[in-house]
Scaffold this motif. Structure first.
Motif, mmCIF file in Angstrom:
data_model
loop_
_atom_site.group_PDB
_atom_site.id
_atom_site.type_symbol
_atom_site.label_atom_id
_atom_site.label_comp_id
_atom_site.label_asym_id
_atom_site.label_seq_id
_atom_site.Cartn_x
_atom_site.Cartn_y
_atom_site.Cartn_z
ATOM 1 N N CYS A 176 0.850 -1.211 0.000
ATOM 2 C CA CYS A 176 0.000 0.000 0.000
ATOM 3 C C CYS A 176 0.878 1.251 0.000
ATOM 4 N N LEU A 177 1.950 1.224 0.803
ATOM 5 C CA LEU A 177 2.845 2.394 0.836
ATOM 6 C C LEU A 177 3.602 2.544 -0.484
ATOM 7 N N HIS A 183 2.541 1.949 -3.475
ATOM 8 C CA HIS A 183 1.688 2.622 -4.462
ATOM 9 C C HIS A 183 1.359 4.049 -4.010
ATOM 10 N N LEU A 184 1.162 4.245 -2.700
ATOM 11 C CA LEU A 184 0.875 5.599 -2.206
ATOM 12 C C LEU A 184 2.018 6.552 -2.527
ATOM 13 N N ARG A 185 3.283 6.081 -2.314
ATOM 14 C CA ARG A 185 4.436 6.977 -2.397
ATOM 15 C C ARG A 185 5.133 6.934 -3.756
ATOM 16 N N GLN A 224 1.814 14.898 -3.482
ATOM 17 C CA GLN A 224 1.968 13.594 -2.829
ATOM 18 C C GLN A 224 0.822 13.417 -1.836
ATOM 19 N N GLU A 231 -1.509 11.981 1.143
ATOM 20 C CA GLU A 231 -1.204 11.309 2.418
ATOM 21 C C GLU A 231 -2.025 10.032 2.502
ATOM 22 N N ALA A 232 -1.616 9.149 3.414
ATOM 23 C CA ALA A 232 -2.367 7.896 3.594
ATOM 24 C C ALA A 232 -3.839 8.196 3.918
ATOM 25 N N VAL A 273 -6.440 8.300 1.194
ATOM 26 C CA VAL A 273 -6.627 7.094 0.370
ATOM 27 C C VAL A 273 -7.405 6.039 1.166
ATOM 28 N N PHE A 299 -4.070 5.210 6.854
ATOM 29 C CA PHE A 299 -5.028 5.015 5.759
ATOM 30 C C PHE A 299 -6.459 5.045 6.293
ATOM 31 N N ASP A 315 -9.942 2.830 -3.031
ATOM 32 C CA ASP A 315 -8.864 3.266 -3.935
ATOM 33 C C ASP A 315 -7.806 2.175 -4.095
ATOM 34 N N LEU A 327 -5.247 8.733 -5.633
ATOM 35 C CA LEU A 327 -4.197 8.131 -6.471
ATOM 36 C C LEU A 327 -4.541 8.223 -7.955
#
Ligand code: NDP
Ligand code: OXD
Length: 320
Positions: free
Chosen positions: A110-111, A113-115, A135, A137-138, A141, A164, A195, A225
Motif C-alpha cells: 500500500c505504501l 503505491h501511495l508513495r 503527494q 497522504e495515507a 486514500v 489510511f 482506492d 491516487l
C-alpha cells in the motif's frame, strides 16, 4: 492416548527447514517424513495424523486411518479442492509470525503505491531527479480489504495505524473498531469507496475468478491516487490475470501488487512481468515458519488427545 500416535509429514517446503525443525519437534512420537526417500513405499495405513502442504495425491488413500489432517499453511484449498478427502477434521495453520509477515507485506505494498515507489525506482535507474507532486497522504486514500479473517483483521488494524482510511468486506458482517465493514451484500458499496483493493480471501467455489473486469470497473476512479490499485495475497485462483493486464493497459487500474497467481510459478511469458506499475512476489508474502507450524500441531494434538476440541478447524461446507 492412541495406541499409534505417529505423524505423517508431507510438506512441499524447503527441505533444510524441515530437517532442522524436526530435531526438536514431536518428542515421543514417530514422524514419517515423506520427503525422506527412505520412507517411499512405507505402509501408512494405521497412522492417525498427517501434516501436509500440497501432499502427494495418493496420500489420503494410503493413510486410511487418519484422525486429523493439519494444513501446513493458512489456506486449505491445496487439499480441499484437489483430493477426495475423508470426512475428518482439517486444522489450518494460524500463527502470529505468519500474520505479522502478511501485514508487513500488505502495508509495504500500500505504501509502495501511495508513495510512487515504482516511479522513483525507474527514475533512479534513469538518473532522473523529478519530484512527484502532489503527494497524497495515507489519510486521503481508502484501502478496502476483502477478507476480514485472521489475516485481514490484522492487516486492517496496521493499515489504520499507518493513517489510511480503511474499509473491509467479508461474507458475514464483522465489527472491528475504527473500520467501516460491509457484508457480502454490500460489495458494490464497498468497491465504490475503495482506492486500493487488498485481497486476503481464501480460494473457494464462491471466490474463484472474483477479481476480474466487472469488479475492477466498480472501484473508485479519480480518488487521491487517480486510478485504483489492486493488491492480492489471498489466492491466484480468485483473480483473472488477463483482466488484470487489460485493466492496467486500459487505465481501469493504475497499479497492482501480486503475490499469488492462477498458475504458480508464474509463467516466464506472462505479460505481468513487464508492466511498469506491477509488483510481483513469488508467493512469499507470508511463508509458514516450520518450527512454529510444528509447535501449533503439537498443541492441537495435545488438545485432541486430552479430549479438548481442536482449534482452527476448517468449515468443509464453506471451504475455508
Ligand atoms: P480466515 O479463514 O481467517 O478468513 C477468511 C476471510 O475471508 C473471512 O473474513 C471470510 O468471511 C472471508 N470470506 C471467505 N469467503 C468469502 C466470500 N465468499 N465472500 C466474502 N468473504 C469471504 O483466513 P485467513 O485470514 O487466515 O487467510 C486468508 C487466506 O490468505 C488463506 O485462505 C490463504 O489463501 C491466503 N494466504 C496467503 C499467504 C501468502 O503467503 N500469500 C499466506 C497465508 C494465507 P467470514 O468472516 O464471514 O467468515
Ligand atoms: C498459506 C500460504 O496458505 O502460504 O499459508 O499460502
Amino acid at each position: 492416548m492412541l495406541e499409534n500416535n505417529a505423524i505423517i509429514l508431507d510438506l512441499k517446503f524447503p527441505r533444510a527447514g524441515i530437517v532442522a525443525a524436526l530435531k526438536n519437534a514431536f518428542p515421543g512420537r514417530e514422524v514419517i517424513d515423506m520427503g525422506d526417500p527412505a520412507n517411499a513405499g512405507r505402509n501408512l495405513s494405521d497412522f492417525p495424523y498427517a501434516v501436509v502442504w500440497k501432499p502427494d495425491p495418493s496420500l489420503f488413500e494410503k493413510a486410511g486411518d487418519l484422525k486429523v489432517i493439519f494444513s501446513g499453511g493458512a489456506g486449505v484449498d491445496h487439499i480441499l479442492s484437489a483430493y477426495e478427502l475423508p470426512d475428518l477434521p482439517v486444522v489450518r495453520f494460524v500463527d502470529r509470525s505468519l500474520t505479522d509477515r502478511m501485514s508487513e507485506w500488505v502495508v509495504l505494498q500500500c505504501l509502495t503505491h501511495l508513495r510512487g515507489a515504482l516511479v522513483y525506482q525507474r527514475q533512479q535507474r534513469d538518473h532522473v531527479w523529478n519530484e512527484l507532486s502532489p503527494q497524497p497522504e495515507a489519510r486521503d486514500v481508502t484501502v478496502g480489504v476483502m477478507g476480514l479473517g485472521v489475516l485481514g483483521e490484522d492487516a486492517v488494524k496496521k493499515l489504520k495505524v499507518m493513517g489510511f482510511d480503511v474499509v473491509g468486506w467479508s461474507r458475514r458482517k464483522r465489527q472491528i473498531d475504527g473500520i467501516e465493514t460491509f457484508d457480502a451484500e454490500g460489495l458494490d458499496a464497498f468497491l465504490a469507496r475503495t482506492d486500493i483493493l487488498v485481497g486476503l480471501l481464501p480460494l473457494t467455489a464462491e471466490t474463484r475468478g472474483l477479481y476480474g473486469a466487472t469488479l475492477f470497473r466498480k472501484l473508485r476512479q479519480g480518488g487521491a491516487l487517480g486510478k485504483p490499485v489492486f493488491i492480492n495475497a489471498g489466492r491466484g485462483g480468485s483473480q483473472v490475470e488477463a483482466d488484470i493486464v487489460a485493466a492496467l493497459r486500459d487505465g481501469v487500474l493504475g497499479g497492482a501488487s501480486l503475490d499469488v497467481f492462477e498458475t504458480e510459478p508464474l509463467s516466464a511469458d506472462s505479460p505481468l512481468w513487464d508492466l511498469d506499475n506491477v509488483v510481483i512476489t513469488p508467493h512469499a508474502a507470508a511463508a509458514s515458519d516450520v518450527e512454529a507450524l510444528f509447535r501449533h500441531v503439537e498443541r492441537q494434538i495435545a488438545r485432541f488427545e486430552s479430549g479438548k476440541p481442536l482449534e482452527h478447524v476448517v468449515d468443509r461446507a464453506a471451504g475455508y
